[in-house]
Design a protein around this motif. Structure first.
Motif, PDB file in Angstrom:
ATOM      1  N   SER A 113       0.832  -1.205   0.000  1.00  0.00           N
ATOM      2  CA  SER A 113       0.000   0.000   0.000  1.00  0.00           C
ATOM      3  C   SER A 113       0.870   1.261   0.000  1.00  0.00           C
ATOM      4  O   SER A 113       2.072   1.211   0.281  1.00  0.00           O
ATOM      5  N   ASP A 114       0.240   2.380  -0.322  1.00  0.00           N
ATOM      6  CA  ASP A 114       0.948   3.664  -0.304  1.00  0.00           C
ATOM      7  C   ASP A 114       1.450   3.977   1.101  1.00  0.00           C
ATOM      8  O   ASP A 114       2.545   4.510   1.267  1.00  0.00           O
ATOM      9  N   ARG A 115       0.633   3.651   2.093  1.00  0.00           N
ATOM     10  CA  ARG A 115       0.996   3.896   3.493  1.00  0.00           C
ATOM     11  C   ARG A 115       2.260   3.112   3.854  1.00  0.00           C
ATOM     12  O   ARG A 115       3.177   3.648   4.461  1.00  0.00           O
ATOM     13  N   GLU A 116       2.295   1.851   3.474  1.00  0.00           N
ATOM     14  CA  GLU A 116       3.465   1.023   3.787  1.00  0.00           C
ATOM     15  C   GLU A 116       4.704   1.549   3.062  1.00  0.00           C
ATOM     16  O   GLU A 116       5.788   1.624   3.650  1.00  0.00           O
ATOM     17  N   GLN A 117       4.551   1.943   1.813  1.00  0.00           N
ATOM     18  CA  GLN A 117       5.694   2.475   1.060  1.00  0.00           C
ATOM     19  C   GLN A 117       6.201   3.772   1.681  1.00  0.00           C
ATOM     20  O   GLN A 117       7.411   3.994   1.786  1.00  0.00           O
ATOM     21  N   LYS A 118       5.287   4.612   2.110  1.00  0.00           N
ATOM     22  CA  LYS A 118       5.668   5.879   2.743  1.00  0.00           C
ATOM     23  C   LYS A 118       6.489   5.621   4.010  1.00  0.00           C
ATOM     24  O   LYS A 118       7.509   6.279   4.244  1.00  0.00           O
ATOM     25  N   ARG A 173       8.176   2.825   4.696  1.00  0.00           N
ATOM     26  CA  ARG A 173       9.447   2.197   4.292  1.00  0.00           C
ATOM     27  C   ARG A 173      10.464   3.246   3.828  1.00  0.00           C
ATOM     28  O   ARG A 173      11.654   3.097   4.068  1.00  0.00           O
ATOM     29  N   ASP A 174       9.971   4.274   3.160  1.00  0.00           N
ATOM     30  CA  ASP A 174      10.864   5.327   2.677  1.00  0.00           C
ATOM     31  C   ASP A 174      11.580   6.038   3.823  1.00  0.00           C
ATOM     32  O   ASP A 174      12.703   6.534   3.651  1.00  0.00           O
ATOM     33  N   LEU A 175      10.962   6.086   4.989  1.00  0.00           N
ATOM     34  CA  LEU A 175      11.601   6.711   6.147  1.00  0.00           C
ATOM     35  C   LEU A 175      12.830   5.929   6.616  1.00  0.00           C
ATOM     36  O   LEU A 175      13.719   6.479   7.258  1.00  0.00           O
ATOM     37  N   PHE A 176      12.869   4.648   6.279  1.00  0.00           N
ATOM     38  CA  PHE A 176      13.937   3.772   6.760  1.00  0.00           C
ATOM     39  C   PHE A 176      14.941   3.402   5.669  1.00  0.00           C
ATOM     40  O   PHE A 176      15.731   2.484   5.848  1.00  0.00           O
ATOM     41  N   LYS A 177      14.930   4.129   4.565  1.00  0.00           N
ATOM     42  CA  LYS A 177      15.787   3.754   3.437  1.00  0.00           C
ATOM     43  C   LYS A 177      17.279   3.945   3.712  1.00  0.00           C
ATOM     44  O   LYS A 177      18.103   3.291   3.095  1.00  0.00           O
ATOM     45  N   ASP A 178      17.628   4.810   4.664  1.00  0.00           N
ATOM     46  CA  ASP A 178      19.044   5.108   4.900  1.00  0.00           C
ATOM     47  C   ASP A 178      19.621   4.419   6.140  1.00  0.00           C
ATOM     48  O   ASP A 178      20.714   4.775   6.577  1.00  0.00           O
ATOM     49  N   ILE A 179      18.925   3.442   6.676  1.00  0.00           N
ATOM     50  CA  ILE A 179      19.449   2.760   7.860  1.00  0.00           C
ATOM     51  C   ILE A 179      20.189   1.494   7.428  1.00  0.00           C
ATOM     52  O   ILE A 179      20.010   1.022   6.303  1.00  0.00           O
ATOM     53  N   ILE A 193       6.862  -2.659   9.992  1.00  0.00           N
ATOM     54  CA  ILE A 193       6.008  -1.757   9.212  1.00  0.00           C
ATOM     55  C   ILE A 193       4.830  -2.533   8.614  1.00  0.00           C
ATOM     56  O   ILE A 193       3.684  -2.067   8.658  1.00  0.00           O
ATOM     57  N   SER A 194       5.105  -3.712   8.077  1.00  0.00           N
ATOM     58  CA  SER A 194       4.017  -4.529   7.520  1.00  0.00           C
ATOM     59  C   SER A 194       2.980  -4.845   8.586  1.00  0.00           C
ATOM     60  O   SER A 194       1.769  -4.773   8.328  1.00  0.00           O
ATOM     61  N   ASP A 195       3.446  -5.175   9.787  1.00  0.00           N
ATOM     62  CA  ASP A 195       2.532  -5.444  10.889  1.00  0.00           C
ATOM     63  C   ASP A 195       1.732  -4.202  11.257  1.00  0.00           C
ATOM     64  O   ASP A 195       0.518  -4.277  11.502  1.00  0.00           O
ATOM     65  N   CYS A 196       2.392  -3.062  11.308  1.00  0.00           N
ATOM     66  CA  CYS A 196       1.715  -1.809  11.654  1.00  0.00           C
ATOM     67  C   CYS A 196       0.590  -1.503  10.671  1.00  0.00           C
ATOM     68  O   CYS A 196      -0.524  -1.162  11.079  1.00  0.00           O
ATOM     69  N   VAL A 197       0.874  -1.632   9.397  1.00  0.00           N
ATOM     70  CA  VAL A 197      -0.135  -1.344   8.374  1.00  0.00           C
ATOM     71  C   VAL A 197      -1.298  -2.324   8.511  1.00  0.00           C
ATOM     72  O   VAL A 197      -2.469  -1.929   8.423  1.00  0.00           O
ATOM     73  N   PHE A 198      -0.986  -3.593   8.771  1.00  0.00           N
ATOM     74  CA  PHE A 198      -2.041  -4.588   8.971  1.00  0.00           C
ATOM     75  C   PHE A 198      -2.938  -4.198  10.142  1.00  0.00           C
ATOM     76  O   PHE A 198      -4.163  -4.199  10.015  1.00  0.00           O
ATOM     77  N   TYR A 199      -2.340  -3.865  11.283  1.00  0.00           N
ATOM     78  CA  TYR A 199      -3.125  -3.505  12.462  1.00  0.00           C
ATOM     79  C   TYR A 199      -3.921  -2.214  12.247  1.00  0.00           C
ATOM     80  O   TYR A 199      -5.059  -2.100  12.705  1.00  0.00           O
ATOM     81  N   GLU A 200      -3.350  -1.246  11.552  1.00  0.00           N
ATOM     82  CA  GLU A 200      -4.082  -0.014  11.251  1.00  0.00           C
ATOM     83  C   GLU A 200      -5.332  -0.316  10.430  1.00  0.00           C
ATOM     84  O   GLU A 200      -6.411   0.225  10.695  1.00  0.00           O
ATOM     85  N   GLU A 201      -5.188  -1.194   9.434  1.00  0.00           N
ATOM     86  CA  GLU A 201      -6.326  -1.558   8.591  1.00  0.00           C
ATOM     87  C   GLU A 201      -7.379  -2.328   9.382  1.00  0.00           C
ATOM     88  O   GLU A 201      -8.585  -2.091   9.226  1.00  0.00           O
ATOM     89  N   GLN A 202      -6.932  -3.244  10.228  1.00  0.00           N
ATOM     90  CA  GLN A 202      -7.867  -4.023  11.042  1.00  0.00           C
ATOM     91  C   GLN A 202      -8.638  -3.133  12.011  1.00  0.00           C
ATOM     92  O   GLN A 202      -9.850  -3.276  12.177  1.00  0.00           O
ATOM     93  N   ILE A 203      -7.946  -2.207  12.640  1.00  0.00           N
ATOM     94  CA  ILE A 203      -8.594  -1.291  13.575  1.00  0.00           C
ATOM     95  C   ILE A 203      -9.624  -0.438  12.850  1.00  0.00           C
ATOM     96  O   ILE A 203     -10.732  -0.215  13.352  1.00  0.00           O
ATOM     97  N   ALA A 204      -9.286   0.039  11.657  1.00  0.00           N
ATOM     98  CA  ALA A 204     -10.227   0.846  10.876  1.00  0.00           C
ATOM     99  C   ALA A 204     -11.501   0.055  10.573  1.00  0.00           C
ATOM    100  O   ALA A 204     -12.612   0.599  10.649  1.00  0.00           O
ATOM    101  N   GLN A 205     -11.358  -1.224  10.242  1.00  0.00           N
ATOM    102  CA  GLN A 205     -12.531  -2.062   9.969  1.00  0.00           C
ATOM    103  C   GLN A 205     -13.339  -2.312  11.238  1.00  0.00           C
ATOM    104  O   GLN A 205     -14.570  -2.262  11.224  1.00  0.00           O
ATOM    105  N   LEU A 253      12.702  13.174  11.697  1.00  0.00           N
ATOM    106  CA  LEU A 253      12.317  11.821  11.321  1.00  0.00           C
ATOM    107  C   LEU A 253      10.869  11.537  11.701  1.00  0.00           C
ATOM    108  O   LEU A 253      10.130  10.880  10.974  1.00  0.00           O
ATOM    109  N   LEU A 254      10.462  12.042  12.850  1.00  0.00           N
ATOM    110  CA  LEU A 254       9.103  11.785  13.333  1.00  0.00           C
ATOM    111  C   LEU A 254       8.039  12.453  12.478  1.00  0.00           C
ATOM    112  O   LEU A 254       6.905  11.977  12.409  1.00  0.00           O
ATOM    113  N   LYS A 255       8.383  13.517  11.801  1.00  0.00           N
ATOM    114  CA  LYS A 255       7.412  14.225  10.980  1.00  0.00           C
ATOM    115  C   LYS A 255       6.879  13.364   9.837  1.00  0.00           C
ATOM    116  O   LYS A 255       5.812  13.622   9.309  1.00  0.00           O
ATOM    117  N   GLY A 256       7.590  12.310   9.490  1.00  0.00           N
ATOM    118  CA  GLY A 256       7.133  11.395   8.449  1.00  0.00           C
ATOM    119  C   GLY A 256       5.973  10.520   8.897  1.00  0.00           C
ATOM    120  O   GLY A 256       5.287   9.936   8.072  1.00  0.00           O
TER     121      GLY A 256
END
Length: 107
Positions: A2-7, A9-15, A27-39, A99-102
């Protein structure tokens, strides 16, 4: 992905690569839980007893929201820790605040 997951992931590209693998998994887990909570938020949260309206109890959906929210919060803390350690362990000028602003939930 998803766009959210890619966004996120982009925050962590330089680690470092080892930390990146862990972060991407979280991140994959976070996006999954965000979607589940929304439902789950679309479902009723409280069951009212028909015979005694003053008696109420939480629905299974509400209990899942609480559980998923706690897991999501812990995963976010891990991601922030990875970012912070990565930012402070190098000579980059990125501050934790930048970093947190992302993360939309930080603002």
């Amino acid at each position: 992905m998803s766009d959210r997951e890619q966004k996120l992931r982009d925050l962590f590209k330089d680690i470092p690569e080892a930390q990146k693998e862990i972060a991407f998994s979280i991140i994959s887990d976070c996006v999954f839980y965000e979607e589940q909570i929304a439902q789950l938020k679309k479902l009723p949260m409280i069951i009212v007893d028909k015979n005694n309206p003053t008696k109420q109890k939480a629905t299974p959906g509400q209990k899942l929201i609480k559980e998923f929210s706690q897991t999501l919060t812990n995963n976010r803390k891990l991601l922030l820790m990875i970012l912070y350690r990565s930012a402070t362990g190098t000579n980059e000028t990125n501050t934790l605040e930048e970093l947190l602003k992302g993360f939309e939930w930080y603002n």
